[in-house]
Design a protein around this motif. Structure first.
Motif, short mmCIF file in Angstrom:
data_model
loop_
_atom_site.label_atom_id
_atom_site.label_comp_id
_atom_site.label_asym_id
_atom_site.label_seq_id
_atom_site.Cartn_x
_atom_site.Cartn_y
_atom_site.Cartn_z
N UNK A 97 0.75 -1.23 0.03
CA UNK A 97 0.07 -0.01 -0.01
C UNK A 97 0.90 1.14 -0.13
N UNK A 98 2.15 1.14 0.05
CA UNK A 98 3.09 2.41 0.03
C UNK A 98 3.07 2.86 -1.28
N UNK A 99 3.15 4.15 -1.32
CA UNK A 99 2.88 4.94 -2.43
C UNK A 99 3.90 6.16 -2.38
N UNK A 100 4.15 6.89 -3.36
CA UNK A 100 5.28 8.03 -3.34
C UNK A 100 4.75 9.20 -2.54
N UNK A 101 3.46 9.30 -2.28
CA UNK A 101 2.84 10.21 -1.54
C UNK A 101 3.21 9.98 -0.12
N UNK B 274 11.07 15.33 -0.41
CA UNK B 274 11.66 15.02 -1.21
C UNK B 274 10.93 15.18 -2.69
N UNK B 275 10.55 16.26 -3.13
CA UNK B 275 9.53 16.57 -4.31
C UNK B 275 10.58 16.31 -5.66
N UNK B 276 11.62 16.72 -5.31
CA UNK B 276 12.60 16.51 -6.66
C UNK B 276 12.72 15.06 -7.01
N UNK B 277 13.00 14.43 -5.80
CA UNK B 277 13.15 12.67 -6.35
C UNK B 277 12.00 12.32 -6.57
N UNK B 278 10.79 12.63 -6.19
CA UNK B 278 9.64 12.23 -6.83
C UNK B 278 9.45 12.85 -8.26
N UNK B 279 9.52 13.98 -8.58
CA UNK B 279 9.63 14.35 -10.01
C UNK B 279 10.45 13.69 -10.95
N UNK B 280 11.47 13.33 -10.54
CA UNK B 280 12.70 12.51 -11.32
C UNK B 280 12.10 11.03 -11.72
N UNK B 281 11.56 10.45 -10.37
CA UNK B 281 11.12 9.20 -10.63
C UNK B 281 9.75 9.31 -11.56
N UNK B 282 8.80 10.24 -11.57
CA UNK B 282 7.84 10.15 -12.42
C UNK B 282 8.34 10.12 -13.99
N UNK B 283 9.37 11.38 -13.89
CA UNK B 283 9.69 11.48 -15.69
C UNK B 283 10.48 10.39 -16.21
N UNK B 284 11.34 9.94 -15.28
CA UNK B 284 12.35 8.81 -15.95
C UNK B 284 11.95 7.35 -15.89
N UNK B 285 10.99 7.41 -14.96
CA UNK B 285 10.63 5.88 -14.77
C UNK B 285 9.20 5.58 -14.72
N UNK B 286 8.19 6.25 -13.95
CA UNK B 286 7.00 5.94 -13.62
C UNK B 286 5.89 6.19 -14.74
N UNK B 287 6.18 7.35 -15.38
CA UNK B 287 5.20 7.74 -16.55
C UNK B 287 5.33 7.02 -17.71
N UNK B 288 6.57 6.60 -18.10
CA UNK B 288 6.81 5.54 -19.19
C UNK B 288 6.00 4.23 -19.11
N UNK B 289 5.95 3.98 -17.71
CA UNK B 289 5.57 2.64 -17.30
C UNK B 289 4.06 2.49 -17.27
N UNK B 290 3.47 3.60 -17.02
CA UNK B 290 2.16 3.93 -16.88
C UNK B 290 1.36 4.18 -17.98
N UNK B 291 2.01 4.49 -19.09
CA UNK B 291 1.08 5.03 -20.29
C UNK B 291 2.19 4.04 -21.56
N UNK B 292 1.71 3.10 -21.77
CA UNK B 292 2.43 2.33 -22.78
C UNK B 292 2.16 2.95 -24.15
N UNK B 293 0.96 3.50 -24.33
CA UNK B 293 0.57 4.11 -25.64
C UNK B 293 1.49 5.58 -26.02
N UNK B 294 1.59 6.23 -25.04
CA UNK B 294 2.44 7.21 -25.24
C UNK B 294 3.85 7.00 -25.08
#
Length: 441
Positions: free
Chosen positions: A156-160, A165-185
């Motif tokens: 149940x642990x999320x980045x929230x 550590x907002x900079x770390x979260x933003x980098x994770x989102x851009x470099x890792x999570x966003x591509x994983x969540x959006x296969x079409x994009x």
């Protein structure tokens, strides 16, 4: 417990339903104390003190539950709620055990039975209880089987849940999570999923927690791997362990494989005098090269290290662990969240968290936990000496912070030399920028 009275069971349920009802909790603690359940009574009194730190009745109950001598005449017992039977006088405190046995006053066997479904037995009692089959004489036993490796279910642990550590979260989102969540994009922009992510930074700053949060964001299982899970005395077994770990992750995809202390697992082969460690690195390279294969769909590799400059360069090549993320000591919002977490079940009174946050700059999460533990020791020692329970205050935390030096200082001393003289290709640009901001470079 199974043998507790109906009244105790009813009050336990009522307290769970109304956790902020101090009189109800006090009455429940009195009944527990009357039945000789001192440990449970202390736990209930500690929670009551958080809600009513100045309540003399609660303080008196804590003293009696802890079996401390009182400094003066005992405070009157709490008045029972209307319609209930007044509790019996507390039983005489049992003498402490001096022969190494469990202290009396609490039914430990019954407590273990109550939580058996949650935590399981402490030791295996027969062959069916064992999670791993024993190795054969030549080391070729069942632990090499991919099915033998444990994978934690999606948590149940999320980045929230990661404070600050907002900079770390933003980098994770851009470099890792966003591509994983959006296969079409990802397909539209030609973004490859090949390669893994390397988290580095001072020890105790939450790299493992962040990795678990990433697994939670992806809804993936989590598998933490360290050197002790892999290295074996028999030739070929260590490499087979690496292969079976990745096979287990493929079978239960989506899964995050977290390589903890990568500098131990993947140390530079040129410096390694142990052929087994060199072979482990070679096998890791083989498994990482297959990350983009169709059979590895849903297997995500994260790694963590305190000394990325000691990791074999081949592991950092594009397509492997080619993305890095610097995880620094927690910022002010994160420090406040960590302090709140470690003080949540301790009796505190009028704590000025803002002052504690200011004097703990550069403290790691582990350092902050140590500050709270040390402050609790101060208050506990005073209570034992005076016989009067007192709350943990701001002064205790400030004194603890003065006694503890940030563990990150030695790390930054080493990292400074790397940033200055070994930043080939801009690998440590984030570290350089941070050191300049802190005027440490």
């Amino acid at each position: 417990m199974s043998d507790e009275s109906p009244l105790i069971r009813s009050l336990r349920a009522a307290v769970s339903a109304a956790p902020e009802d101090v009189p109800l909790r006090l009455h429940f603690a009195e009944l527990l104390l009357a039945e000789g359940r001192h440990d449970e009574a202390v736990a209930q009194a500690a929670v009551a003190l958080q809600h009513a730190p100045g309540d003399e009745a609660v303080r008196d109950l804590m003293v009696r539950a802890m079996q401390l001598p009182t400094a003066g005449p005992p405070a009157p017992a709490a008045t029972p709620s209307p319609g209930t039977t007044p509790p019996a006088a507390p039983a005489a405190a049992p003498a402490p055990a001096t022969d190494g046995t469990r202290p009396p006053g609490f039914d430990w066997d019954a407590a273990e039975q109550e939580v058996a479904d949650v935590v399981g037995p402490r030791f295996a009692t027969d062959a069916s209880d064992r999670t791993e089959a024993p190795l054969t004489a030549d080391g070729s036993g069942d632990p090499g089987d991919a099915a033998a490796w444990d994978i934690d279910a999606p948590g149940d642990i999320r980045l929230a849940d990661v404070g600050g550590m907002q900079e770390v979260k933003d980098r994770l989102e851009a470099a890792f999570l966003a591509p994983m969540r959006n296969p079409e994009l990802r397909k539209l922009y030609g973004k490859s999923l090949r390669g893994g992510l390397l988290l580095y930074g001072p020890p105790g700053c939450g790299k493992t927690f962040i990795a678990r949060a990433v697994a939670g964001e992806l809804g993936a299982g989590f598998m933490s791997v360290s050197l002790s899970d892999i290295l074996d005395m028999y030739i070929g077994t260590s490499e087979r362990n690496v292969h079976h770990i990745f096979e287990a992750a493929r079978r239960q995809a989506p899964c995050v494989v977290f390589l903890d202390e990568l500098d131990a697992l993947g140390a530079k082969r040129s410096r390694s005098h142990h052929s087994g460690l060199r072979n482990v690195v070679n096998q890791l390279l083989t498994e990482l090269d297959g990350i983009n294969a169709s059979r590895n769909e849903g297997v995500f590799v994260l790694a963590a290290t305190n000394v990325p400059w000691d990791v074999d360069l081949a592991l950092r090549r594009p397509g492997r662990l080619d993305r890095t993320l610097l995880v620094l000591p927690p910022d002010a919002p994160a420090r406040e969240a960590i302090l709140r977490y470690h003080l949540r079940e301790r009796p505190i009174e009028s704590v000025d968290l803002g002052r504690i946050v200011k004097v703990t700059e550069d403290f790691s999460g582990a350092d902050l936990a140590h500050v709270c533990e040390t402050a609790a020791e101060y208050a506990l020692l005073d209570s034992a000496r005076t016989g009067t329970v007192r709350m943990i205050g701001t002064k205790d935390l400030l004194n603890a912070a003065k006694q503890i030096k940030p563990s990150s200082e030695s790390w930054f001393a080493s990292a400074r030399n790397v940033a200055m003289f070994a930043n080939d290709g801009g690998t440590y640009d984030d570290l350089v920028a941070y050191l300049k901001k802190k005027r440490k470079l």
